[in-house]
Design a protein around this motif. Structure first.
Motif, PDB file in Angstrom:
ATOM      1  N   VAL A 117      74.918  67.958  23.449  1.00 12.02           N
ATOM      2  CA  VAL A 117      75.699  67.462  22.480  1.00 12.02           C
ATOM      3  C   VAL A 117      74.999  67.684  21.305  1.00 12.02           C
ATOM      4  O   VAL A 117      73.913  67.120  20.864  1.00 12.02           O
ATOM      5  N   ILE A 118      75.439  68.613  20.614  1.00 15.40           N
ATOM      6  CA  ILE A 118      74.882  68.842  19.057  1.00 15.40           C
ATOM      7  C   ILE A 118      75.643  67.991  18.424  1.00 15.40           C
ATOM      8  O   ILE A 118      76.730  67.893  17.848  1.00 15.40           O
ATOM      9  N   TYR A 119      74.817  66.971  17.497  1.00 17.41           N
ATOM     10  CA  TYR A 119      75.337  65.940  16.720  1.00 17.41           C
ATOM     11  C   TYR A 119      74.729  65.972  15.315  1.00 17.41           C
ATOM     12  O   TYR A 119      73.645  66.401  14.877  1.00 17.41           O
ATOM     13  N   ASP A 120      75.709  66.216  14.452  1.00 25.41           N
ATOM     14  CA  ASP A 120      75.473  66.417  12.950  1.00 25.41           C
ATOM     15  C   ASP A 120      75.058  65.063  12.325  1.00 25.41           C
ATOM     16  O   ASP A 120      76.178  64.126  12.283  1.00 25.41           O
ATOM     17  N   SER A 121      74.188  64.791  11.922  1.00 22.81           N
ATOM     18  CA  SER A 121      73.856  63.410  11.443  1.00 22.81           C
ATOM     19  C   SER A 121      74.304  63.176   9.858  1.00 22.81           C
ATOM     20  O   SER A 121      74.445  62.195   9.754  1.00 22.81           O
ATOM     21  N   HIS A 122      74.950  64.165   9.324  1.00 28.44           N
ATOM     22  CA  HIS A 122      75.501  64.150   8.068  1.00 28.44           C
ATOM     23  C   HIS A 122      74.437  63.676   6.953  1.00 28.44           C
ATOM     24  O   HIS A 122      74.603  63.348   5.972  1.00 28.44           O
ATOM     25  N   ILE A 123      73.256  63.739   7.394  1.00 25.88           N
ATOM     26  CA  ILE A 123      72.199  63.336   6.616  1.00 25.88           C
ATOM     27  C   ILE A 123      70.852  64.060   6.890  1.00 25.88           C
ATOM     28  O   ILE A 123      70.827  64.878   7.513  1.00 25.88           O
ATOM     29  N   THR A 124      69.605  63.478   6.294  1.00 25.68           N
ATOM     30  CA  THR A 124      68.616  63.935   6.892  1.00 25.68           C
ATOM     31  C   THR A 124      67.416  62.820   6.540  1.00 25.68           C
ATOM     32  O   THR A 124      67.863  61.478   6.435  1.00 25.68           O
ATOM     33  N   ILE A 125      66.246  62.944   6.568  1.00 20.70           N
ATOM     34  CA  ILE A 125      65.014  61.712   6.270  1.00 20.70           C
ATOM     35  C   ILE A 125      65.239  60.650   7.136  1.00 20.70           C
ATOM     36  O   ILE A 125      65.896  60.639   8.195  1.00 20.70           O
ATOM     37  N   GLU A 126      65.119  59.510   6.630  1.00 16.91           N
ATOM     38  CA  GLU A 126      65.046  58.176   7.193  1.00 16.91           C
ATOM     39  C   GLU A 126      66.449  57.837   7.956  1.00 16.91           C
ATOM     40  O   GLU A 126      66.427  57.348   9.024  1.00 16.91           O
ATOM     41  N   PRO A 127      67.473  58.005   7.125  1.00 15.37           N
ATOM     42  CA  PRO A 127      68.603  57.445   7.756  1.00 15.37           C
ATOM     43  C   PRO A 127      68.812  58.432   9.201  1.00 15.37           C
ATOM     44  O   PRO A 127      69.495  57.665  10.300  1.00 15.37           O
ATOM     45  N   MET A 128      68.475  59.653   9.261  1.00 13.92           N
ATOM     46  CA  MET A 128      68.604  60.315  10.283  1.00 13.92           C
ATOM     47  C   MET A 128      67.676  60.113  11.495  1.00 13.92           C
ATOM     48  O   MET A 128      68.023  59.966  12.640  1.00 13.92           O
ATOM     49  N   ALA A 129      66.454  59.535  11.073  1.00 10.21           N
ATOM     50  CA  ALA A 129      65.468  58.942  12.009  1.00 10.21           C
ATOM     51  C   ALA A 129      65.994  57.580  12.612  1.00 10.21           C
ATOM     52  O   ALA A 129      65.604  57.541  13.817  1.00 10.21           O
ATOM     53  N   TYR A 130      66.591  57.012  11.779  1.00  9.17           N
ATOM     54  CA  TYR A 130      67.417  55.791  12.399  1.00  9.17           C
ATOM     55  C   TYR A 130      68.321  55.952  13.410  1.00  9.17           C
ATOM     56  O   TYR A 130      68.285  55.182  14.370  1.00  9.17           O
ATOM     57  N   LEU A 131      69.145  56.892  13.270  1.00  9.66           N
ATOM     58  CA  LEU A 131      69.870  57.486  14.264  1.00  9.66           C
ATOM     59  C   LEU A 131      69.134  57.845  15.357  1.00  9.66           C
ATOM     60  O   LEU A 131      69.697  57.426  16.644  1.00  9.66           O
TER      61      LEU A 131
ATOM     62  N   ILE B 259      63.179  68.556  -3.953  1.00 11.76           N
ATOM     63  CA  ILE B 259      63.370  67.588  -5.024  1.00 11.76           C
ATOM     64  C   ILE B 259      61.824  67.218  -5.539  1.00 11.76           C
ATOM     65  O   ILE B 259      62.009  66.418  -6.548  1.00 11.76           O
ATOM     66  N   GLY B 260      60.660  67.803  -5.144  1.00 12.65           N
ATOM     67  CA  GLY B 260      59.659  67.842  -5.876  1.00 12.65           C
ATOM     68  C   GLY B 260      58.713  66.625  -5.569  1.00 12.65           C
ATOM     69  O   GLY B 260      59.197  65.607  -5.058  1.00 12.65           O
ATOM     70  N   SER B 261      57.637  66.517  -6.397  1.00 13.52           N
ATOM     71  CA  SER B 261      56.802  65.339  -6.180  1.00 13.52           C
ATOM     72  C   SER B 261      57.183  64.087  -6.941  1.00 13.52           C
ATOM     73  O   SER B 261      58.007  64.335  -7.991  1.00 13.52           O
ATOM     74  N   ASN B 262      56.885  63.022  -6.668  1.00 15.71           N
ATOM     75  CA  ASN B 262      57.067  61.787  -7.124  1.00 15.71           C
ATOM     76  C   ASN B 262      58.776  61.235  -7.403  1.00 15.71           C
ATOM     77  O   ASN B 262      59.270  61.025  -8.338  1.00 15.71           O
TER      78      ASN B 262
ATOM     79  N   GLY C 103      59.231  55.131   3.590  1.00 15.77           N
ATOM     80  CA  GLY C 103      58.781  56.448   4.033  1.00 15.77           C
ATOM     81  C   GLY C 103      58.347  57.453   3.003  1.00 15.77           C
ATOM     82  O   GLY C 103      58.622  57.284   1.882  1.00 15.77           O
ATOM     83  N   GLN C 104      57.951  58.405   3.688  1.00 20.65           N
ATOM     84  CA  GLN C 104      57.402  59.694   2.594  1.00 20.65           C
ATOM     85  C   GLN C 104      57.897  60.923   3.332  1.00 20.65           C
ATOM     86  O   GLN C 104      57.958  61.169   4.217  1.00 20.65           O
TER      87      GLN C 104
ATOM     88  N   GLY D 156      60.014  58.440  -0.657  1.00 21.61           N
ATOM     89  CA  GLY D 156      59.726  59.198  -1.895  1.00 21.61           C
ATOM     90  C   GLY D 156      58.864  60.390  -1.330  1.00 21.61           C
ATOM     91  O   GLY D 156      58.823  60.813  -0.275  1.00 21.61           O
ATOM     92  N   THR D 157      58.292  61.011  -2.361  1.00 22.60           N
ATOM     93  CA  THR D 157      57.307  62.165  -2.225  1.00 22.60           C
ATOM     94  C   THR D 157      56.239  62.096  -2.885  1.00 22.60           C
ATOM     95  O   THR D 157      56.129  61.913  -3.785  1.00 22.60           O
ATOM     96  N   ASN D 158      55.161  61.888  -2.084  1.00 25.71           N
ATOM     97  CA  ASN D 158      53.851  61.907  -2.655  1.00 25.71           C
ATOM     98  C   ASN D 158      53.616  60.744  -3.513  1.00 25.71           C
ATOM     99  O   ASN D 158      52.722  60.813  -4.729  1.00 25.71           O
TER     100      ASN D 158
END
Length: 293
Positions: free
Chosen positions: A117-131, A277-280, A267-268, A241-243
């Protein structure tokens, strides 16, 4: 009883220890090319600190990113099936950002070694990790495929916010997100753009510009507060965040003091998303809390 595996990609930014502890999660790495060299996200060849040190104006152009090839994914699914898994939930970053997940659906249609089953999280980063964490726990508890997918649908629908405050406009301009003239004006006025991952198209769009980082963070917290007042279930808030881990941890302390009945995590963000999105940068998102149920 079916044996269910969970697959995701490296933009979930799960640590190797987290993946090992879940036992049934497999991560497909996304690659990025910088200065002519190809690196695997999460690999040992370049860590986040080195990436963000290299990313600023020393580069003439942004790194490019590439998802796993169809053969890479099929090889991963074969490896999983060979371990006795007969069902696989493959949770990946939103189709609003990349065509990877739609391509994945096409080339797995006739896969026969396991049900995928290919599941589109509709998101990325931490919310996807939560799923991914929820799906993993349910699968480890012996929950059937349909029930897991129903729970993922419920939680995905509760994902809110996903607001980005970007410190430096250079990456957005180079990546085509803003015009050069907008970047020039923003640089002069030290404007911090606010971006949002839209709930309908699941794409990142600019929604405002604030003069200082402090005011920009207050702006996105105000947006959270409006939702918080109208929500009748507990929320889990993700501050990323980033860095800038220390700044994100400080933000968490302040945020938790204002909303003590929410759970939070920090998270980072790694190179593939960080390229754009670049640093900071600072990211605020939330989801219905599952792990207190």
């Amino acid at each position: 009883m079916s044996k269910i595996a969970i697959v995701t990609d490296s933009t979930a930014y799960l640590t190797s220890d987290e993946v090992a502890a879940m036992h049934n999660v497999f991560v497909a790495p996304i690659s990025f090319t910088m200065k002519g060299h190809v690196y695997i996200e999460g690999g040992v060849s370049m860590d986040n600190d080195e990436f963000y040190t290299t990313l600023p104006p020393t580069l003439d152009k942004l790194p490019t990113t590439a998802p796993p090839t169809p053969q890479d994914m099929l090889s991963l699914y074969d490896k999983i099936a060979d371990q006795g898994y007969d069902q696989i939930i493959s949770i990946h970053l939103t189709s609003g950002i990349t065509g990877f997940i739609n391509n994945l659906k096409m080339f797995t249609q006739n896969y026969s070694k396991a049900q995928i089953v290919i599941y589109d999280s509709h998101i990325t980063i931490e919310p996807m990790a939560y799923l991914v964490r929820v799906a993993s726990q349910l699968a480890n508890e012996g929950t059937d495929l349909k029930t897991i997918l129903d729970k993922l649908d419920e939680l995905r629908a509760s994902i809110g916010g996903v607001f980005f405050v970007v410190d430096d406009l250079k990456n957005l301009v180079t990546g085509g997100r803003l015009s050069n003239s907008a970047a020039f004006a923003g640089g002069l006025l030290k404007i911090k753009p606010i971006l949002n991952l839209t709930e309908d198209t699941h794409q990142i769009v600019p929604i405002g510009k604030i003069r200082t980082m402090k005011k920009a963070l207050q702006n996105i917290e105000d947006r959270f507060a409006e939702v918080y007042q109208d929500t009748d279930y507990p929320l889990h808030v993700m501050l990323s965040g980033t860095n800038n881990l220390k700044a994100i941890e400080d933000w968490q302390v302040d945020f938790s003091s204002r909303y003590p009945d929410t759970t939070t995590e920090v998270g980072q963000i790694g190179p593939v998303v960080g390229t754009h999105i670049g640093s900071n940068s600072f990211v605020l998102s939330w989801i219905k809390e599952y792990f207190t149920e």
